[in-house]
Design a protein around this motif. Structure first.
Motif, short mmCIF file in Angstrom:
data_model
loop_
_atom_site.label_atom_id
_atom_site.label_comp_id
_atom_site.label_asym_id
_atom_site.label_seq_id
_atom_site.Cartn_x
_atom_site.Cartn_y
_atom_site.Cartn_z
N GLY A 193 77.95 61.53 58.68
CA GLY A 193 77.07 62.51 59.31
C GLY A 193 77.79 63.32 60.37
N CYS A 194 77.09 64.33 60.88
CA CYS A 194 77.65 65.17 61.94
C CYS A 194 76.54 65.55 62.90
N CYS A 195 75.84 64.55 63.41
CA CYS A 195 74.70 64.79 64.29
C CYS A 195 75.16 65.43 65.60
N SER A 196 74.38 66.37 66.08
CA SER A 196 74.81 67.15 67.25
C SER A 196 74.73 66.37 68.55
N PHE A 197 74.05 65.21 68.55
CA PHE A 197 73.93 64.39 69.76
C PHE A 197 74.94 63.26 69.80
N CYS A 198 75.79 63.15 68.79
CA CYS A 198 76.67 61.99 68.63
C CYS A 198 78.13 62.40 68.73
N GLY A 199 78.95 61.59 69.41
CA GLY A 199 80.36 61.87 69.57
C GLY A 199 81.24 61.30 68.48
N SER A 200 80.65 60.55 67.55
CA SER A 200 81.44 59.90 66.50
C SER A 200 82.26 60.87 65.66
N VAL A 290 66.19 57.68 62.35
CA VAL A 290 65.24 58.66 61.80
C VAL A 290 65.19 59.88 62.72
N GLU A 291 65.18 59.61 64.01
CA GLU A 291 65.23 60.59 65.10
C GLU A 291 63.92 61.34 65.33
N SER A 292 63.29 61.87 64.29
CA SER A 292 62.06 62.63 64.49
C SER A 292 61.29 62.73 63.18
N GLY A 293 59.98 62.86 63.30
CA GLY A 293 59.16 63.13 62.13
C GLY A 293 59.11 64.60 61.80
N SER A 294 59.66 65.42 62.68
CA SER A 294 59.66 66.86 62.49
C SER A 294 60.96 67.28 61.80
N GLU A 295 60.84 67.91 60.65
CA GLU A 295 62.02 68.40 59.97
C GLU A 295 62.73 69.46 60.79
N ASN A 302 70.93 68.37 63.59
CA ASN A 302 71.87 68.30 62.46
C ASN A 302 71.80 66.93 61.78
N LYS A 303 70.60 66.38 61.72
CA LYS A 303 70.37 65.10 61.06
C LYS A 303 69.97 65.40 59.62
N ALA A 304 70.92 65.31 58.73
CA ALA A 304 70.72 65.75 57.35
C ALA A 304 70.11 64.64 56.50
N ILE A 305 68.85 64.36 56.75
CA ILE A 305 68.12 63.39 55.92
C ILE A 305 66.76 63.99 55.56
N LYS A 306 66.23 63.55 54.42
CA LYS A 306 64.96 64.08 53.94
C LYS A 306 63.84 63.08 54.19
N THR A 307 62.65 63.60 54.37
CA THR A 307 61.49 62.74 54.64
C THR A 307 61.26 61.75 53.50
N ASP A 308 61.43 62.19 52.27
CA ASP A 308 61.24 61.28 51.13
C ASP A 308 62.23 60.13 51.17
N TYR A 327 65.19 54.20 64.80
CA TYR A 327 65.57 54.86 66.04
C TYR A 327 64.91 56.24 66.04
N PHE A 328 64.22 56.55 67.13
CA PHE A 328 63.63 57.88 67.30
C PHE A 328 64.11 58.47 68.63
N ILE A 329 64.32 59.78 68.63
CA ILE A 329 64.71 60.52 69.83
C ILE A 329 63.62 61.54 70.14
N TYR A 330 63.24 61.62 71.41
CA TYR A 330 62.27 62.65 71.80
C TYR A 330 62.82 63.42 73.01
N GLY A 331 62.14 64.52 73.32
CA GLY A 331 62.67 65.42 74.36
C GLY A 331 63.79 66.28 73.82
N CYS A 332 63.66 66.71 72.55
CA CYS A 332 64.70 67.48 71.86
C CYS A 332 64.44 68.98 71.99
N PRO A 333 65.42 69.81 71.65
CA PRO A 333 65.18 71.26 71.64
C PRO A 333 64.00 71.61 70.75
N GLY A 334 63.03 72.35 71.30
CA GLY A 334 61.85 72.74 70.54
C GLY A 334 60.77 71.68 70.48
#
Length: 574
Positions: A193-200, A290-295, A302-308, A327-334
């Motif tokens: 992955g290449c999540c924008s919140f992660c330094g990996s 999972v990070e969020s229920g909002s696509e 940049n969490k490239a996963i699908k709800t299905d 894992y869920f993250i809140y307080g995100c952009p938007g």
């Protein structure tokens, strides 16, 4: 040459210390490589100390280090600086080296502002650290300026050498389990992955490198023989290669390693075959980001996963008797009320049996951090402040802090209101080979409600009722020790002593040497006034502190003063 590798304390104290108490695996790999090269090295975990603790000074005086390496994530950078100052006060010539993800992305900031730090290892640290030691001792014809993966101070300037190439064959690294004991280990380095919140991605690169199954299981085998039976597989995506993971699981079974373990993965790298083998090899929990229920939010992260894929992964994981944690993250952009409700709605659909909610925070090395610096025209000197991280909402005028706090409460309270229902509606695979594992799964989950994390949360409803139901479901599959004990205790608490006696008698028939089952049954008999029956259970463990007081009370009830006094006296000396 005496070398200490130290994991320092963080700035803020925690109520739960799980996320800061574990020595990073990198220190064990470095320590093993140094030992293979005949260096005198020790690893010290100072996570629970602070700068005023006399233990730090006392240990440093005792160990007399020539060089100290600090593992810096980010929250513990000030701990490293403070310990380095103490060390330099005691030993003015001691060399100080910082490394780890936190030091890698703040190398210039650290060297410019903190004269205690002599060197920073950037990126993967094993061979850069070894080469630095060899150079300082004159063992190799390399100057510090020529060592890849090193930053250092040159007079009033700071310099960073060329980056070292990543280790492609991880099996060439010495097995740390030969020298150290630990519970956290990794099969891989890197993440797809290449999540924008992660330094990996920036630290490890986009590729993923793997140990072989034999290397990985050899670690488990050595640690198991040292007495470790529970492990955390800390890879970003443990299940990335299906064939590799199945081979590891088969080797765990072949070697009769009776272990339990948890793993981390992505919802789009999971299937039924891999879950079956993981469960049979001892996996009890998989955590998914999972990070969020909002696509919309997931796209911004940049969490490239699908709800299905999320829904499928959670359903399949639980189906095979593995606890699915989200894992869920809140307080995100938007973020707003709509996106929070979308997360609540998704939680209702996937029914996770464990959740960790995080506020989005910014760290160096992440895409979000770089965007933050550009937006606010700031540089890394913001870390001169004694803060562990920067909450994203503090940088976004459209996201008031009060609203973010309310978002967190809404998410947690909704989950607490529904977790008992999630536990009541589990559907497991009807495979006889898994019945004992299903019993273990239900009893572990039951313990979470009756004695574990959920037991102490007032807002979670019907805890004992839920736990009792889970214990009974466990026993419907298999005579599980934990389930007999948990159900018998709940029946005791409810005054259902006849039922408790029946449950615990069945448990003792399967586990006659179990001290907790026998003592619990003895207490139930006492509540029923059947003191001879109670003694038949309790006297099996008459040297146990947990039994002796109850034995004395039984003899008191039976009018045997001599035996009562004998066991009361015995209690004083246990």
């Amino acid at each position: 040459m005496k070398i200490l590798l130290i994991y320092p304390y963080s700035i803020d104290k925690r109520i739960q210390e799980d996320d800061i108490s574990v020595v990073p695996m990198g220190l064990y790999y470095i320590g093993a490589l140094l030992k293979e090269n005949h260096y005198d090295v020790e690893i010290l975990n100072f996570y629970d100390l602070d700068k005023d603790s006399p233990i730090i000074r006392n240990i440093l005086v005792e160990k007399k280090p020539n060089l100290i390496g600090f593992s810096i994530l980010h929250a513990n950078r000030w701990g490293g600086i403070e310990i380095a100052r103490i060390a330099r006060d005691i030993f003015p010539d001691v060399r100080i080296v910082f490394g780890g993800i936190g030091a890698t992305f703040l190398w210039e900031h650290l060297l410019v502002h903190f004269k205690e730090i002599d060197f920073v290892i950037t990126g993967e640290g094993e061979y850069s650290f070894l080469n630095l030691l060899e150079s300082l001792q004159g063992k190799i014809a390399l100057n510090v300026e020529d060592i890849e993966g090193i930053a250092f101070r040159d007079g009033e300037r700071v310099k960073k050498n060329e980056a070292r190439n990543h280790i492609q064959d991880l099996n060439k690294l010495p097995n740390p389990a030969r020298y150290f004991t630990y519970q956290h280990l990794s099969l891989t380095r890197g993440c797809p992955g290449c999540c924008s919140f992660c330094g990996s991605p920036q630290f490890w690169g986009r590729g993923v490198r793997f140990h072989s199954p034999d290397y990985f299981v050899d670690q488990l085998d050595i640690l198991y023989k040292k007495g470790v039976t529970f492990f955390y597989f800390s890879d970003d995506t443990f299940t990335l290669k299906k064939k590799l993971v199945i081979e590891i699981c088969q080797k765990i079974i072949e070697r009769n390693l009776h272990i339990s373990w948890s793993a981390i993965s992505r919802v789009n790298y999971i299937n039924e075959e891999i879950l079956l083998w993981m469960r049979k090899a001892g996996c009890t929990q998989i955590s998914y980001g999972v990070e969020s229920g909002s696509e919309k939010i997931r796209n911004k992260l940049n969490k490239a996963i699908k709800t299905d894929d999320i829904k499928k992964a959670f359903a399949l994981t639980v189906k095979y008797g593995i606890l699915a944690r989200a894992y869920f993250i809140y307080g995100c952009p938007g973020e707003n009320e709509i996106t929070i409700q979308e997360t609540i709605d998704l939680i209702q659909q996937i029914k996770p049996l464990s959740i960790i909610f995080y506020i989005l925070v910014l760290f160096p090395g992440t895409a979000l951090y770089e965007d933050f610096k550009q937006r606010l025209k700031l540089d890394d000197d913001i870390w001169l402040n004694r803060v562990e991280d920067i909450p994203y909402f503090e940088t976004d005028p459209d996201l008031p802090g009060e609203a973010v706090v309310d978002f967190g409460k809404k998410l947690r309270f909704s989950y607490y209101d529904n977790i008992h229902g999630f536990a009541d509606n589990i559907s497991l695979a009807d495979k006889k080979e898994l019945y004992a594992y299903h019993a273990d799964f239900y009893s572990r989950l039951g313990m979470t409600f009756s004695h574990g994390d959920y037991a102490g949360i007032d807002k979670i409803k019907y805890k004992d009722r839920t736990a009792a139901g889970l214990y009974q479901k466990a026993l419907d599959y298999y005579p599980d020790h934990r389930a007999y004990l948990g159900l018998g205790i709940i029946q005791q608490k409810c005054g259902m002593y006849e039922e408790s006696a029946s449950t615990l008698k069945q448990g003792v028939s399967h586990y006659p040497e179990s001290e907790p089952l026998n003592i619990c049954l003895g207490i139930t008999w006492m509540n029923l006034g059947k003191y001879d029956e109670a003694l038949s259970c309790l006297l099996k463990f008459q040297d146990s502190k947990d039994a002796v007081g109850h034995i004395a009370n039984c003899y008191k009830a039976l009018g045997d003063t001599q035996q009562e006094m004998l066991f009361m006296e015995k209690l004083r000396f246990i």
